[in-house]
Scaffold this active site. Structure first.
Site, short mmCIF file in Angstrom:
data_model
loop_
_atom_site.label_atom_id
_atom_site.label_comp_id
_atom_site.label_asym_id
_atom_site.label_seq_id
_atom_site.Cartn_x
_atom_site.Cartn_y
_atom_site.Cartn_z
N CYS A 1 0.81 -1.21 0.00
CA CYS A 1 0.00 0.00 0.00
C CYS A 1 0.85 1.27 0.00
CB CYS A 1 -0.94 0.01 1.20
SG CYS A 1 -0.10 -0.17 2.78
N HIS B 1 -2.62 6.68 4.74
CA HIS B 1 -1.19 6.88 4.93
C HIS B 1 -0.76 8.20 4.29
CE1 HIS B 1 -1.10 2.94 6.44
NE2 HIS B 1 -0.47 2.30 5.47
#
Length: 423
Positions: free
Chosen positions: A214, A329
């Protein structure tokens, strides 16, 4: 052939239980699993922080409640694949995990061209999931025969499960194509590692395709158009990774720690992370390697090189940090380029890039925030400026992206759309 148990892939950047053997010179040998050191919780903080914790919990709950309401907006600039083809069945293996649940939402939101969806999750087998597009779906225990009834198989499971079962599922009577979210096959030379907007067009016919980590996927969305125009020489990345990157357990530990602080004036001892996460940051994600980097950090180096097709003289370094946010994130990225890269020109280039949203007006306090990126398909990019280190051939910027979407579920579903279009 029924399987007794399997472990749904809990998060996106947790250490896998089994690491696929390295197949390139760049891949370091797997290190021993990190030791989770129990750390005493923090002492009582001022009452003001307790109020802040309450506010954070309330805001987190609000974001969770409204996330589905944003689903109709989250496809704004992301790649849309439209074709006349349609398949009979798509299955999600590990549907009860965070990534598996997002995969189903993406199939619904994008009106995926399939007649039906099968959900496999041994621990929740027999439960019924209500889908806005596919009706009531009864979760099934996994079996090879049932998986091979589907043309597309989305894998949201652990690496060891994928290593065992992906070779058995792929192909078969319906030429089943697997899109695997684990790290099991990423560095296998024969397995495509795909971000659809970058290298998906010529990989859609493979019967086994790997999703990148990711963290890699989020940064790559901004780095790729810059690399195409200016050429990358160096990439220096620092990441700020949400608790949900470690799965439901990570989010629960953050929330429970904050609740304990409000209730008792003390954060509960860590059980999942190596150290307390509330009111703290942890510069340790995945196992430490012999070179001093963690495996999470090395994944960024290995995977960017494979996806972009970079030569060995392009150097990439990453420091990965866990931060006390629930979802999305963020990354601070510094690059040195072959050609001069004026910030204004780079900003306009990124505005036209698929899957990227430029949020860059410091005078109005507009820049990427994980809170705003949550539930959004596009990666936000901002704080774009000339690098003081690399001068005219350098750029610094900040990105934020929803790692459950862009970094996992959405990326896999777009790959599947491309696969269906090529059938």
């Amino acid at each position: 052939m029924a399987v007794e148990t399997f472990v749904a892939f809990p998060g996106l950047d947790a250490a896998p239980r089994l690491v696929a053997p390295a197949v390139t010179n760049r891949a370091a040998s797997a290190a021993l699993p990190p030791t989770a050191a129990a750390v005493a919780s923090s002492s009582t903080q001022p009452l003001l922080l307790a109020g802040a914790a309450c506010g954070l919990l309330g805001l987190a709950g609000q974001r969770q409640q409204t996330r589905r309401g944003k689903a109709g907006k989250r496809q704004a600039a992301v790649t849309q694949v439209r074709a006349g083809g349609k398949v009979e069945c798509v299955c999600i293996v590990g549907s009860s995990g965070a990534v598996g649940a997002e995969m189903l939402k993406c199939l619904e939101d994008r009106n995926f061209p399939t007649a039906k969806v099968k959900l496999f999750a041994n621990r929740s087998a027999g439960t019924v999931v209500k889908s806005s597009k596919f009706g009531d779906i009864t979760v099934e225990p996994f079996s090879l025969e049932a998986a091979q009834e589907c043309e597309i198989c989305l894998m949201a499971v652990s690496g060891d499960f994928s290593l065992e079962w992906s070779p058995k599922i792929r192909g078969g009577p319906k030429n089943t194509q697997i899109i695997d979210n684990s790290s099991a096959w990423r560095m296998n030379e024969e397995t495509p590692l795909v971000i659809p907007e970058i290298n998906g067009a010529d990989k859609a016919e493979s019967t086994l395709i790997s999703n990148p980590n990711c963290t890699t996927a989020i940064g790559a969305m901004a780095l790729w158009p810059l690399h195409q125009k200016y050429g990358l020489k160096k990439v220096l990345m620092s990441t700020y990774q949400a608790a949900s990157g470690a799965g439901a357990e990570g989010m629960a530990e953050l929330e429970n720690g904050l609740k304990a602080y409000v209730r008792d004036g003390k954060v509960s001892p860590p059980e999942f992370f190596a150290h307390q996460l509330p009111f703290n940051v942890i510069p340790h994600i995945d196992a430490f390697q012999e070179n001093g980097y963690t495996k999470e950090e090395m994944k960024v180096t290995w995977e960017l090189k494979k996806i972009f097709g970079l030569s060995d003289d392009v150097v990439i370094s990453c420091t990965a940090v866990r931060v006390p946010t629930l979802r999305a994130h963020s990354e601070s990225i510094v690059i040195e380029t072959v050609k001069p890269c004026p910030p204004d020109e780079a900003r306009e280039l990124l505005r036209s890039a698929p899957g990227v949203k430029v949020v860059d007006d410091p005078a109005k306090k507009l820049y990427p925030l994980p809170l705003n990126a949550t539930g959004q398909a596009d990666v936000e990019v901002g704080r774009i400026r000339r690098s003081l280190v690399f001068g005219d051939n350098g750029l610094e910027f900040f990105v934020a992206g929803d790692q459950l979407l862009r970094g996992a579920a959405l990326n896999a579903v777009i790959i599947a759309e491309q696969a269906v279009a090529r059938r």
